[in-house]
Write an enzyme that holds these catalytic residues in place. Structure first.
Site, short mmCIF file in Angstrom:
data_model
loop_
_atom_site.label_atom_id
_atom_site.label_comp_id
_atom_site.label_asym_id
_atom_site.label_seq_id
_atom_site.Cartn_x
_atom_site.Cartn_y
_atom_site.Cartn_z
N CYS A 2 9.45 49.54 -22.26
CA CYS A 2 9.54 48.71 -23.46
C CYS A 2 10.01 47.32 -23.08
CB CYS A 2 10.52 49.32 -24.44
SG CYS A 2 10.14 51.03 -24.83
N ARG A 32 4.72 44.98 -21.65
CA ARG A 32 5.54 46.13 -21.29
C ARG A 32 5.36 47.30 -22.26
NH1 ARG A 32 9.83 44.45 -17.72
NH2 ARG A 32 10.80 46.45 -18.10
N TRP A 82 6.84 51.04 -25.95
CA TRP A 82 5.85 51.94 -25.35
C TRP A 82 6.41 53.33 -25.59
CZ3 TRP A 82 5.52 55.70 -21.51
CH2 TRP A 82 4.22 56.01 -21.08
N ASN A 108 15.30 50.79 -23.99
CA ASN A 108 14.21 51.08 -23.06
C ASN A 108 14.66 52.24 -22.18
OD1 ASN A 108 11.97 50.92 -21.34
ND2 ASN A 108 13.03 49.51 -19.97
N GLY A 109 13.80 53.24 -21.99
CA GLY A 109 14.16 54.36 -21.12
C GLY A 109 14.08 55.67 -21.88
N GLU A 500 -9.02 51.60 -5.39
CA GLU A 500 -8.53 50.57 -6.30
C GLU A 500 -9.62 50.15 -7.29
OE1 GLU A 500 -5.93 49.40 -7.32
OE2 GLU A 500 -6.27 47.37 -8.03
N LYS A 504 -9.30 50.51 -11.37
CA LYS A 504 -9.48 49.40 -12.32
C LYS A 504 -10.42 49.80 -13.44
CE LYS A 504 -6.77 47.39 -11.60
NZ LYS A 504 -5.82 47.50 -10.57
N GLU A 507 -8.78 52.37 -15.83
CA GLU A 507 -7.68 51.98 -16.71
C GLU A 507 -8.07 50.96 -17.77
OE1 GLU A 507 -4.15 50.50 -14.78
OE2 GLU A 507 -5.29 49.26 -13.40
N HIS A 523 -18.97 66.73 1.74
CA HIS A 523 -18.06 67.87 1.60
C HIS A 523 -17.81 68.22 0.14
CE1 HIS A 523 -17.31 67.77 5.90
NE2 HIS A 523 -17.24 66.45 5.78
N LYS A 626 2.83 47.89 -18.51
CA LYS A 626 2.81 47.18 -17.23
C LYS A 626 3.80 47.75 -16.23
CE LYS A 626 1.64 43.80 -14.49
NZ LYS A 626 0.37 44.01 -13.76
O1 M6R Z 1 4.97 47.34 -10.65
P1 M6R Z 1 4.42 48.28 -9.62
O2 M6R Z 1 3.59 47.56 -8.59
O3 M6R Z 1 5.46 49.13 -8.98
O4 M6R Z 1 3.45 49.23 -10.41
C1 M6R Z 1 2.81 50.30 -9.77
C2 M6R Z 1 1.74 50.88 -10.64
O5 M6R Z 1 2.27 51.39 -11.83
C3 M6R Z 1 0.67 49.84 -10.97
O6 M6R Z 1 0.09 49.30 -9.83
C4 M6R Z 1 -0.44 50.46 -11.85
O7 M6R Z 1 -1.15 51.41 -11.12
C5 M6R Z 1 -1.34 49.38 -12.42
N1 M6R Z 1 -1.58 49.61 -13.80
C6 M6R Z 1 -2.64 49.30 -11.72
O8 M6R Z 1 -3.48 48.34 -12.24
#
Ligand code: M6R
Length: 631
Positions: A2, A32, A82, A108-109, A500, A504, A507, A523, A626
């Site tokens: 959050c 966030r 969040w 937050n938490g 990666e 992308k 997500e 395989h 984020k």
């Molecule tokens: O802030 P961080 O780099 O530790 O975050 C790690 C992952 O949560 C972050 O890279 C996540 O996978 C992203 N949403 C990817 O785009």
């Protein structure tokens, strides 16, 4: 997860500024969490704290405030959520209030003993409107405030009440509170969740990160683990949870401007941040060389002697950051000839990893607040290993709790999907690898300088991709927008790039996508290939010299024979790729180990174009936040 903001202004002047600061801050913190948003205001003469909250994006709250304006105030707290406990709704949104409505909190938490506390309070007659752990804390804090008032002969002491509550809570929390009986202060406490103070003139700020207040001040103060803070317009007091004052909390100056966290004419933050890929690499290299061009990592704070002794590296990270670590593994093992293991941070401490004082644990994190990574680094330090953080956020928990830090200088990354941070993380990890090669004498100086020259040339090559490949990428997205699923395949450093690229697309375009090592195709995954199935191949550079090039081409032939649509990322003019691929995102010539820095760029653009074609908000994908500050 959050976003939290707090403001304390002049006690003599109730005005609109506290609300303005909260809404500004929430706007910057919305990355966030964006399930709901709310504010609470206090001013002298108020009988109760004024709370307004709305489910959905911040805009809903702002529209509501425009329709029904809020009163002037001296202090305020604001929250963007969040959801963890309880669905996103008006009633579950923060702030939550005490039974008498005089105290409001944001959180937050996750409070792990909330169920027991709720039962205890219910037994005393307390009722709850929401399903949240935060409301439990709000009711509890209200109860403690009343007790403190009774003990103090009628004088309220929100700071003391907050500390007492913090000692009772289990789990992770940053909590801010305001009490209408003390409308000159905002108090906070943190355990395993971030909180930072912004130092102003005649006003002070609180935030989950500096983005909350950077438009007003760039002077920041760190609040450490298990500390509480009380801010008024003119004072900042930090204590531990027992009330012992912390003498000189660390302060620093934020090294970016508010404008860096604005869209600046771009359609989305993601678009802007992808276009900052070249600058992210360039800035991460800046100031890291001495007059002779040798690598100088002064800020790292680990003795050269300790570096020489390192015989194993373990990278701990999550998501995109872990893929950056996986790329670096290939390079560091090749350059330094020591083993490099990659471990998802959330798995790390549960597998009883072999750690010695000669193991260097590298924690990679853009936000510096990822709880899984934080827990992994704590475990590594407890076992006697040194931890070096590669981080993009000054003063965040991960760099603070590490033995050493190598900051990436990508600038604030706002879009939930990580883009420029990935290339900056690879760059920083490469610097670390080459530095190790330098101090250990694992490579000749000339060799190191040659690699560095290639690295320094990468921003130009990334820029070339951005300048020349955009329309091919856009039309590839248009042609495949209705595909149900995608496969991404690569080998060697192309493998984590494939992972990666797949992440992308998952997500932000919500497309079912898998990434595999191309050698794994036969395989199992080839069974998924059907007529028209889009398969993205990362084709290695250095055709003729790189044995893996021919092997990846064979993989392309195999899936092509089964009717797949081939999208390739390949070196300009590669004739084999031209022969088989339906679409090619070209890269300029570069050494294999440098190729991830360019190859990821078209994949970032592809995912963004795809998400936009589907009409999704690329900056705020559903269900994601984020920074993942809970385990
Ligand atoms: O802030 P961080 O780099 O530790 O975050 C790690 C992952 O949560 C972050 O890279 C996540 O996978 C992203 N949403 C990817 O785009």
């Amino acid at each position: 997860m959050c976003g939290i903001v707090g403001y304390a202004g002049n006690i003599d002047t109730a005005c609109g500024k506290p609300l303005e600061v909260c809404l500004q801050g929430l706007n910057r913190l919305e990355y966030r969490g964006y399930d709901s948003a709310g504010v609470a205001l206090s001013a002298p003469g108020m009988d109760q704290v004024v709370v307004r909250k709305k489910a959905g994006r911040l805009k809903n709250l702002i529209d509501d405030i425009e329709r029904r304006p809020l009163p002037d105030a001296t202090v305020a707290i604001g929250h963007t959520r969040w959801a963890t406990n309880g669905e996103p709704s008006d009633v579950n949104a923060h702030p939550h209030t005490s039974r008498d409505g005089k105290v409001a909190i944001i959180h937050n938490g996750i409070i792990e003993n909330a169920s027991q506390l709720r039962l205890d309070l219910q037994a005393e007659g307390y009722r709850f409107a929401s399903a949240t752990d935060t409301e439990v804390a709000a009711k509890l804090l209200g109860k403690i405030v009343d007790k403190v008032i009774a003990e103090n002969g009628g004088k309220p002491d929100l700071f003391e009440a907050m500390r007492r509550m913090a000692r009772m809570l289990e789990g992770a929390f940053t909590i801010l509170a305001t009490d209408c009986r003390q409308p000159d202060i905002v108090v906070g406490a943190r355990h395993d969740s971030p909180l930072v103070v912004g130092l102003g003139d005649g006003e002070n700020f609180l935030g989950s990160d500096v983005a909350a207040f950077v438009a007003y001040t760039k002077r920041a103060m760190e609040i450490d683990q298990d500390q509480a803070v009380c801010v008024s317009a003119d004072t900042v007091t930090v204590t531990d949870f027992d009330g012992n004052v912390i003498a000189n909390p660390k302060t620093y100056t934020v090294d970016w401007d508010a404008s860096a966290a604005e869209k600046g004419g771009w359609d989305s933050f993601m678009d802007k941040e992808i276009h900052e890929d070249p600058a992210a690499v360039q800035r991460t290299l800046l100031g890291r060389f001495d007059a002779n061009g040798d690598i100088m990592l002064d800020e790292v704070r680990i003795d050269e002697h300790d570096f020489k002794a390192i015989d194993k590296i373990i990278v701990v990270a999550c998501g995109t950051a872990s893929y950056a670590g996986q790329v670096a593994k290939y390079a560091i093992e090749h350059w330094v000839r020591i083993p490099v293991e990659i471990e998802l941070a959330h798995e790390f401490r549960y597998r009883d990893p072999i750690l010695t004082p000669r193991t260097l644990v590298v924690a990679i994190s853009q936000s510096g607040e990822t709880m899984d990574t934080l827990m992994a680094l704590r475990h590594a330090r407890e076992q006697g290993s040194k931890v070096l953080a590669i981080c993009n956020t000054q003063g965040a928990s991960i760099p603070r709790e590490s033995d050493a830090v190598l900051y990436t200088h990508a600038g604030p990354e706002v879009a939930v999907a990580s883009t420029k941070a990935f290339v900056a993380q690879i760059t920083a990890a490469y610097l670390l690898g080459l530095y190790l090669a330098q101090v250990k004498g694992a490579m000749f100086r000339d060799e190191i300088h040659q690699v560095l020259d290639s690295l320094k040339d990468m921003p130009r090559k990334i820029q070339w991709v951005l300048d020349t490949q955009a329309s091919t990428i856009q039309s590839a997205a248009e042609h495949t927008v209705n595909a149900n699923s995608f496969l991404f395949l690569g080998r060697h450093v192309g493998y984590p790039v494939a992972l990666e690229g797949a992440l992308k697309l998952k997500e932000i375009a919500y497309t079912f996508t898998e990434g595999f090592a191309a050698g794994e195709l036969k395989h199992g995954p080839i069974a998924l290939v059907d007529e028209g199935e889009p398969v993205v191949f990362i084709v290695p550079p250095e055709r003729g010299r790189n044995v893996l090039h021919a092997k990846v081409i064979s993989g392309i032939e195999e899936v092509k024979a089964r009717g797949a649509t081939i999208i390739a990322v390949a070196e300009q003019g590669d004739p084999d790729v031209e022969r088989y691929a339906d679409v090619v995102f070209w890269r300029p010539q570069c050494p294999t180990l440098m190729s991830p820095l360019v190859d990821v760029v078209p994949l970032q653009l592809f995912a963004m174009d795809m998400a936009k074609l589907k009409g999704y908000d690329v900056d705020k994908p559903r269900n994601l936040a984020k920074s993942v500050t809970v385990e």
